[in-house]
Design a protein around this motif. Structure first.
Motif, PDB file in Angstrom:
ATOM      1  N   SER A  92       0.765  -1.382   0.016  1.00  0.00           N
ATOM      2  CA  SER A  92      -0.065  -0.040   0.027  1.00  0.00           C
ATOM      3  C   SER A  92       0.817   1.199  -0.046  1.00  0.00           C
ATOM      4  N   ARG A  93       0.370   2.277  -0.757  1.00  0.00           N
ATOM      5  CA  ARG A  93       1.092   3.484  -0.887  1.00  0.00           C
ATOM      6  C   ARG A  93       1.001   4.037   0.517  1.00  0.00           C
ATOM      7  N   LYS A  94      -0.121   4.109   1.014  1.00  0.00           N
ATOM      8  CA  LYS A  94      -0.325   4.668   2.415  1.00  0.00           C
ATOM      9  C   LYS A  94       0.431   3.939   3.398  1.00  0.00           C
ATOM     10  N   GLY A  95       0.734   2.634   3.385  1.00  0.00           N
ATOM     11  CA  GLY A  95       1.615   2.041   4.092  1.00  0.00           C
ATOM     12  C   GLY A  95       3.055   2.434   4.024  1.00  0.00           C
ATOM     13  N   VAL A  96       3.392   2.968   2.918  1.00  0.00           N
ATOM     14  CA  VAL A  96       4.857   3.438   2.927  1.00  0.00           C
ATOM     15  C   VAL A  96       5.053   4.807   3.391  1.00  0.00           C
ATOM     16  N   ILE A  97       4.003   5.466   3.219  1.00  0.00           N
ATOM     17  CA  ILE A  97       4.042   7.014   3.756  1.00  0.00           C
ATOM     18  C   ILE A  97       3.778   6.964   5.223  1.00  0.00           C
ATOM     19  N   ILE A  98       3.031   6.090   6.147  1.00  0.00           N
ATOM     20  CA  ILE A  98       2.937   5.892   7.287  1.00  0.00           C
ATOM     21  C   ILE A  98       4.092   5.258   7.932  1.00  0.00           C
ATOM     22  N   ALA A  99       4.680   4.284   7.182  1.00  0.00           N
ATOM     23  CA  ALA A  99       5.931   3.607   7.669  1.00  0.00           C
ATOM     24  C   ALA A  99       6.895   4.696   7.843  1.00  0.00           C
ATOM     25  N   ALA A 100       7.144   5.621   6.951  1.00  0.00           N
ATOM     26  CA  ALA A 100       8.335   6.658   6.688  1.00  0.00           C
ATOM     27  C   ALA A 100       7.878   7.610   7.965  1.00  0.00           C
ATOM     28  N   VAL A 101       6.574   7.910   8.372  1.00  0.00           N
ATOM     29  CA  VAL A 101       6.403   9.044   9.539  1.00  0.00           C
ATOM     30  C   VAL A 101       6.370   8.200  10.635  1.00  0.00           C
ATOM     31  N   ALA A 102       6.392   6.908  10.796  1.00  0.00           N
ATOM     32  CA  ALA A 102       6.554   6.256  12.091  1.00  0.00           C
ATOM     33  C   ALA A 102       8.245   6.050  12.400  1.00  0.00           C
ATOM     34  N   GLY A 112      19.672   5.332   4.305  1.00  0.00           N
ATOM     35  CA  GLY A 112      19.401   3.645   4.397  1.00  0.00           C
ATOM     36  C   GLY A 112      18.469   3.107   3.866  1.00  0.00           C
ATOM     37  N   ALA A 113      17.224   3.817   3.821  1.00  0.00           N
ATOM     38  CA  ALA A 113      16.015   3.556   3.488  1.00  0.00           C
ATOM     39  C   ALA A 113      15.623   3.835   1.973  1.00  0.00           C
ATOM     40  N   VAL A 114      16.302   4.558   1.211  1.00  0.00           N
ATOM     41  CA  VAL A 114      16.093   5.010  -0.313  1.00  0.00           C
ATOM     42  C   VAL A 114      15.802   3.600  -0.804  1.00  0.00           C
ATOM     43  N   GLY A 115      16.788   2.600  -0.994  1.00  0.00           N
ATOM     44  CA  GLY A 115      16.595   1.346  -1.806  1.00  0.00           C
ATOM     45  C   GLY A 115      15.333   0.780  -1.333  1.00  0.00           C
ATOM     46  N   PHE A 116      15.148   0.614  -0.177  1.00  0.00           N
ATOM     47  CA  PHE A 116      13.947   0.184   0.541  1.00  0.00           C
ATOM     48  C   PHE A 116      12.493   0.690   0.052  1.00  0.00           C
ATOM     49  N   PHE A 117      12.426   2.015  -0.096  1.00  0.00           N
ATOM     50  CA  PHE A 117      11.473   2.740  -0.457  1.00  0.00           C
ATOM     51  C   PHE A 117      11.163   2.426  -2.041  1.00  0.00           C
ATOM     52  N   ARG A 118      12.122   2.597  -2.774  1.00  0.00           N
ATOM     53  CA  ARG A 118      12.184   2.428  -4.059  1.00  0.00           C
ATOM     54  C   ARG A 118      11.396   1.164  -4.474  1.00  0.00           C
ATOM     55  N   THR A 119      11.881   0.213  -3.857  1.00  0.00           N
ATOM     56  CA  THR A 119      11.445  -1.339  -4.064  1.00  0.00           C
ATOM     57  C   THR A 119      10.074  -1.444  -3.757  1.00  0.00           C
ATOM     58  N   LYS A 120       9.617  -0.887  -2.510  1.00  0.00           N
ATOM     59  CA  LYS A 120       8.238  -0.655  -1.780  1.00  0.00           C
ATOM     60  C   LYS A 120       7.403  -0.121  -2.718  1.00  0.00           C
TER      61      LYS A 120
END
Length: 179
Positions: free
Chosen positions: A75-85, A163-171
């Motif tokens: 979920s895109r919402k999940g990626v955004i909420i994960a970033a905020v968390a 550290g999270a750039v690759g993770f975000f691109r993949t997700k």
């Protein structure tokens, strides 16, 4: 004579339907699981080391927690909420780390206050206020360079982003397939 049309029912395989998403529970999961990154940060802080690993762990764990609790693992919402968390967990980790450092200063000064006291007074220290502690016949005054806290916070957040750039691109690529 009027012509009647009948609607033909369409069958859709339940496996092809998008999963229902509970954003509130997903947010709770993201916040809870992102604390794994805060724990990693704190442990690395104890070793006088700050690394992007803690930010990556926070984001990966937050996204996992979001998917687990929300019912939608892509979920895109999940990626955004994960970033905020993850950002919130890095803030908490920095605060707790500074409180721990303050506790060590208290112990070095032979003060008997505990970690709860250090946690409660760290906010005052970060605002630039001096904290006075009475211990036996001594009155100790503690101050903190809040600039050091902000610098450490910005460094840890920068490492978290790196550290999270690759993770975000993949997700995000995975979520485009599902959204």
């Amino acid at each position: 004579m009027e012509q009647q049309t009948q609607a033909t029912p369409t069958y859709q395989n339940p496996a092809e339907l998008p999963p229902k998403e509970n954003v509130l529970l997903g947010t709770v999961g993201a916040l809870l699981f992102s604390l794994a990154g805060a724990v990693v940060f704190f442990l690395l802080h104890l070793a006088n080391f700050i690394a992007g690993l803690s930010g990556f762990v926070a984001i990966a764990a937050a996204f996992f927690g979001y998917g687990l609790f929300s019912g939608n693992k892509a979920s895109r919402k999940g990626v955004i909420i994960a970033a905020v968390a993850a950002i919130l967990s890095m803030l908490v980790a920095n605060y707790v780390s500074f409180a721990y450092d303050f506790l060590q200063e208290l112990k070095d000064s032979h003060c008997t206050q505990g970690f709860g006291f250090a946690l409660s007074k760290t906010f005052d220290l970060l605002q630039g206020n001096a904290v006075q502690v009475v211990s036996g016949f001594n009155i100790w005054t503690f101050t903190l360079d809040s600039g050091a806290f902000i610098k450490d916070l910005l460094i840890s957040l920068a490492f978290a982003v790196i550290g999270a750039v690759g993770f975000f691109r993949t997700k995000l690529a995975d979520t485009k397939k599902h959204d």
